[in-house]
Write a protein that holds these residues in place. Structure first.
Motif, short mmCIF file in Angstrom:
data_model
loop_
_atom_site.label_atom_id
_atom_site.label_comp_id
_atom_site.label_asym_id
_atom_site.label_seq_id
_atom_site.Cartn_x
_atom_site.Cartn_y
_atom_site.Cartn_z
N PHE A 1 -87.95 19.65 26.78
CA PHE A 1 -86.80 19.57 27.67
C PHE A 1 -85.57 19.26 26.85
O PHE A 1 -85.48 18.21 26.22
CB PHE A 1 -87.01 18.48 28.73
N GLY A 2 -84.62 20.18 26.82
CA GLY A 2 -83.38 19.94 26.10
C GLY A 2 -82.83 21.18 25.45
O GLY A 2 -83.54 22.16 25.23
N GLU A 3 -81.53 21.14 25.18
CA GLU A 3 -80.84 22.20 24.45
C GLU A 3 -81.07 23.58 25.06
O GLU A 3 -81.36 24.56 24.36
CB GLU A 3 -81.24 22.18 22.98
N GLY A 4 -80.97 23.68 26.39
CA GLY A 4 -81.08 24.97 27.06
C GLY A 4 -82.48 25.51 27.20
O GLY A 4 -82.67 26.70 27.45
N THR B 1 -85.68 26.07 36.40
CA THR B 1 -84.76 25.06 36.93
C THR B 1 -84.56 23.92 35.93
O THR B 1 -83.44 23.45 35.73
CB THR B 1 -85.27 24.52 38.27
N PHE B 2 -85.62 23.48 35.29
CA PHE B 2 -85.50 22.41 34.30
C PHE B 2 -84.65 22.86 33.11
O PHE B 2 -83.81 22.10 32.63
CB PHE B 2 -86.87 21.92 33.84
N ALA B 3 -84.85 24.09 32.63
CA ALA B 3 -84.05 24.59 31.51
C ALA B 3 -82.57 24.63 31.89
O ALA B 3 -81.71 24.18 31.13
CB ALA B 3 -84.53 25.98 31.09
N ALA B 4 -82.27 25.12 33.09
CA ALA B 4 -80.88 25.17 33.55
C ALA B 4 -80.29 23.78 33.66
O ALA B 4 -79.10 23.57 33.37
CB ALA B 4 -80.80 25.89 34.89
N GLY C 1 -76.67 20.00 34.26
CA GLY C 1 -76.84 18.65 34.75
C GLY C 1 -78.00 18.57 35.72
O GLY C 1 -78.60 19.59 36.07
N PRO C 2 -78.33 17.37 36.20
CA PRO C 2 -79.56 17.18 36.97
C PRO C 2 -79.52 17.70 38.41
O PRO C 2 -80.57 17.92 39.01
CB PRO C 2 -79.75 15.67 36.95
N ALA C 3 -78.34 17.92 38.99
CA ALA C 3 -78.24 18.35 40.38
C ALA C 3 -78.21 19.87 40.45
O ALA C 3 -77.15 20.50 40.50
CB ALA C 3 -77.01 17.75 41.04
N VAL C 4 -79.40 20.49 40.41
CA VAL C 4 -79.50 21.95 40.40
C VAL C 4 -80.57 22.43 41.37
O VAL C 4 -81.50 21.70 41.70
CB VAL C 4 -79.82 22.48 38.99
#
Length: 130
Positions: A22-25, A58-61, A66-69
């Protein structure tokens, strides 16, 4: 933090999903294959693959928006039946703006000896709700 968000989702707990990157796109989701996740021919059910694609997208985005996606839509192409001991969904942000990201995901079935076989490809659009 990503694993805590995943564990807050009842369906993710049901399939026993884990965030392993998880991170950097980018984000990677892994699910151990067990009988309850298979269809009648012994392949991982397509719904499980779709779930893994949707959540990893969704996690990649979320790493860029940010967390609200929320996922606004995605498509999945099944390449071959998934069999093995695990399913791995690797998602990478292709484009990210202020309120929207486009993400591509490749799903792999992992054999006993660790060999990965591509079983599906997905692409989705994720919107910021903030």
């Amino acid at each position: 933090m990503a694993q805590k968000v995943l564990e807050a989702q009842p369906f993710s707990r049901l399939v026993r999903a884990r965030v392993t990157r998880f991170g950097e796109g980018a984000a990677t989701l892994e699910i151990g294959v067990r009988e309850e996740l298979q269809q009648q021919n012994g392949f991982v059910h397509g719904g499980v693959l779709a779930y893994a694609a949707d959540n990893s997208i969704t996690f990649a985005a979320g790493t860029t928006l940010g967390p609200a996606v929320l996922t606004s839509g995605f498509s999945i192409q099944y390449v071959r039946p998934a069999t093995g001991v695990a399913l791995v969904a690797r998602a990478v942000v292709v484009h990210s703006g202020r309120r929207q990201a486009v993400v591509r995901c490749e799903l792999f079935a992992v054999a006993d000896e660790g060999t990965e076989t591509l079983c599906a490809i997905a692409q989705g659009t994720v919107l910021s709700t903030a």
